[in-house]
Design a protein around this motif. Structure first.
Motif, PDB file in Angstrom:
ATOM      1  N   VAL A  85      -2.589   4.685  11.180  1.00  0.00           N
ATOM      2  CA  VAL A  85      -2.430   3.242  11.045  1.00  0.00           C
ATOM      3  C   VAL A  85      -2.854   2.542  12.336  1.00  0.00           C
ATOM      4  O   VAL A  85      -3.565   1.529  12.310  1.00  0.00           O
ATOM      5  N   ILE A  86      -2.437   3.083  13.464  1.00  0.00           N
ATOM      6  CA  ILE A  86      -2.776   2.491  14.763  1.00  0.00           C
ATOM      7  C   ILE A  86      -4.285   2.469  14.978  1.00  0.00           C
ATOM      8  O   ILE A  86      -4.848   1.484  15.466  1.00  0.00           O
ATOM      9  N   SER A  87      -4.954   3.541  14.582  1.00  0.00           N
ATOM     10  CA  SER A  87      -6.401   3.630  14.738  1.00  0.00           C
ATOM     11  C   SER A  87      -7.112   2.500  13.995  1.00  0.00           C
ATOM     12  O   SER A  87      -8.008   1.846  14.544  1.00  0.00           O
ATOM     13  N   ALA A 127       0.877  -1.172   0.000  1.00  0.00           N
ATOM     14  CA  ALA A 127       0.000   0.000   0.000  1.00  0.00           C
ATOM     15  C   ALA A 127       0.913   1.222   0.000  1.00  0.00           C
ATOM     16  O   ALA A 127       1.509   1.556   1.023  1.00  0.00           O
ATOM     17  N   SER A 128       1.034   1.853  -1.149  1.00  0.00           N
ATOM     18  CA  SER A 128       1.977   2.949  -1.303  1.00  0.00           C
ATOM     19  C   SER A 128       1.307   4.298  -1.085  1.00  0.00           C
ATOM     20  O   SER A 128       0.136   4.490  -1.427  1.00  0.00           O
ATOM     21  N   VAL A 158      -2.038   8.199   4.257  1.00  0.00           N
ATOM     22  CA  VAL A 158      -1.772   7.029   5.095  1.00  0.00           C
ATOM     23  C   VAL A 158      -3.055   6.345   5.560  1.00  0.00           C
ATOM     24  O   VAL A 158      -3.165   5.119   5.531  1.00  0.00           O
ATOM     25  N   LYS A 159      -4.035   7.103   5.988  1.00  0.00           N
ATOM     26  CA  LYS A 159      -5.286   6.511   6.473  1.00  0.00           C
ATOM     27  C   LYS A 159      -5.966   5.694   5.376  1.00  0.00           C
ATOM     28  O   LYS A 159      -6.400   4.546   5.605  1.00  0.00           O
ATOM     29  N   GLN A 160      -6.066   6.240   4.195  1.00  0.00           N
ATOM     30  CA  GLN A 160      -6.710   5.546   3.086  1.00  0.00           C
ATOM     31  C   GLN A 160      -5.934   4.280   2.713  1.00  0.00           C
ATOM     32  O   GLN A 160      -6.528   3.228   2.441  1.00  0.00           O
ATOM     33  N   ASP A 191      -6.709   1.631   5.308  1.00  0.00           N
ATOM     34  CA  ASP A 191      -8.057   1.105   5.098  1.00  0.00           C
ATOM     35  C   ASP A 191      -8.103   0.099   3.959  1.00  0.00           C
ATOM     36  O   ASP A 191      -8.861  -0.879   4.001  1.00  0.00           O
ATOM     37  N   SER A 192      -7.267   0.331   2.937  1.00  0.00           N
ATOM     38  CA  SER A 192      -7.276  -0.554   1.765  1.00  0.00           C
ATOM     39  C   SER A 192      -6.781  -1.959   2.085  1.00  0.00           C
ATOM     40  O   SER A 192      -7.017  -2.903   1.318  1.00  0.00           O
ATOM     41  N   LEU A 193      -6.107  -2.114   3.228  1.00  0.00           N
ATOM     42  CA  LEU A 193      -5.565  -3.422   3.606  1.00  0.00           C
ATOM     43  C   LEU A 193      -6.530  -4.246   4.456  1.00  0.00           C
ATOM     44  O   LEU A 193      -6.323  -5.453   4.635  1.00  0.00           O
TER      45      LEU A 193
END
Length: 328
Positions: A236-238, A199-200, A207-209, A212-214
């Motif tokens: 990411v932690i959220s 996820a680049s 970063v949030k998007q 979410d994609s993962l």
């Protein structure tokens, strides 16, 4: 005047010229100016700078007295980073402390004369900062933050202890340091028969998007030592906490913010070692003659609070494999 007196005066003049050409020392009346360039603010880089300053202070370089730090944060923008470096050259600082790969690259682009001491650089050779670790060459040297076994140690834990088959990796493909790490991760994954889901991102706002994609596609998430992603690690932690996805990171300071585990070392200690190297340069050594340093200690550390947040049960067997961090 007698010939003997004239000869003595000439000798004293030559001696004064030689002494004036020697490096600065902590007892010098001149205030040394160190330009500090850092690509972005995040715990590891900040800790490295704290360690750097502590090393100088412990050796007589007192901020506000005989040393001044001109600290400039590029806010994750390479154009800003280059402007910062160019300004340092225009201001004729005595030394540039480059804290991160992009910062060091910008500094080297700006000057081949002012000494540059870097830290938090993943691959100094690949980033074209030095010719080799043993003989850096030019006006730049420093400390890498890459322990040769760090990524392998973390992925051994992810694969063997977590049983992960699919690992999501979030990184900025525009950061040379991240590209090197991802290539290493792919090599490990290929040998172990696991899948890497990339996820680049381009900016911290992505970063949030990307995280979410993962969701629903991976067993765990791994964030390497990537300045862009780490600067927005809370996003990411959220997601990891909300979706019970175990989160692993590339260094201990990020682990303390809310990831389950990391294999790493103290960035404060890394910065301290870099500061000792900078002192050698300030006192007359040439960067080209100082080999690039590497971190010495390496440990897996597990954040017990993060494990609970992300639905991971601590196994008794992990006590023999790792140290534990409980938020204190």
């Amino acid at each position: 005047m007698g010939k003997r007196f004239i000869s003595m005066m000439i000798g004293l003049l030559v001696l004064s010229v030689i002494l004036s050409g020697c490096g600065q020392s902590a007892s010098s009346d001149k205030q040394i100016v160190i330009g500090v360039t850092q690509i972005v603010e995040h715990p590891s880089l900040d800790a490295a700078f704290d360690g750097f300053k502590q090393a100088l202070e412990d050796n007589g370089y007192k901020e506000g007295e005989n040393v001044k730090y001109d600290v400039q944060i590029a806010q994750g923008d390479m154009n800003n980073s280059q402007t910062v470096a160019n300004n340092f050259v225009g201001d004729k600082v005595d030394l540039i402390f480059a804290n991160s790969t992009p910062s060091a690259q910008s500094a080297l682009n700006a000057t081949k004369d002012i000494p540059i001491i870097f830290t938090s650089v993943t691959d100094p050779i690949g980033a074209e900062l030095v010719k080799s670790f043993e003989e850096p060459g030019g006006n730049v040297t420093g400390y890498t933050d890459t322990h040769p076994e760090a990524i392998a140690q973390t992925f051994d834990f992810i694969i063997e202890e977590m049983g992960a088959k699919k690992v999501g990796v979030i990184y900025n493909a525009g950061e040379q340091n991240s590209e090197v790490q991802v290539e290493k991760i792919k090599e490990i994954a290929s040998s172990a028969g696991i899948e890497i889901v990339e996820a680049s991102v381009s900016t911290s706002a992505d970063v949030k998007q990307a995280t979410d994609s993962l969701v629903g596609r991976v067993d765990v998430i791994y964030v390497p030592k990537d300045n862009t992603v780490v600067s927005a690690l809370e996003s990411v932690i959220s997601v990891a906490n909300d979706k019970d996805i175990p989160l692993f990171v590339g260094e201990l300071d990020s682990m303390k913010k809310g990831a389950i585990a990391a294999s790493g070392f103290s960035y404060f200690d890394l910065g301290y070692s870099t500061g000792l190297m900078a002192i050698k340069v300030l006192e007359g050594a040439k960067p080209s003659e100082l080999p690039v340093g590497v971190p010495e200690e390496l440990n897996i550390v597990i954040n017990t609070l993060a494990a609970k947040e992300q639905g991971v049960e601590i196994k008794d067997s992990w006590k023999d494999l790792a140290e534990f961090y409980d938020g204190e």
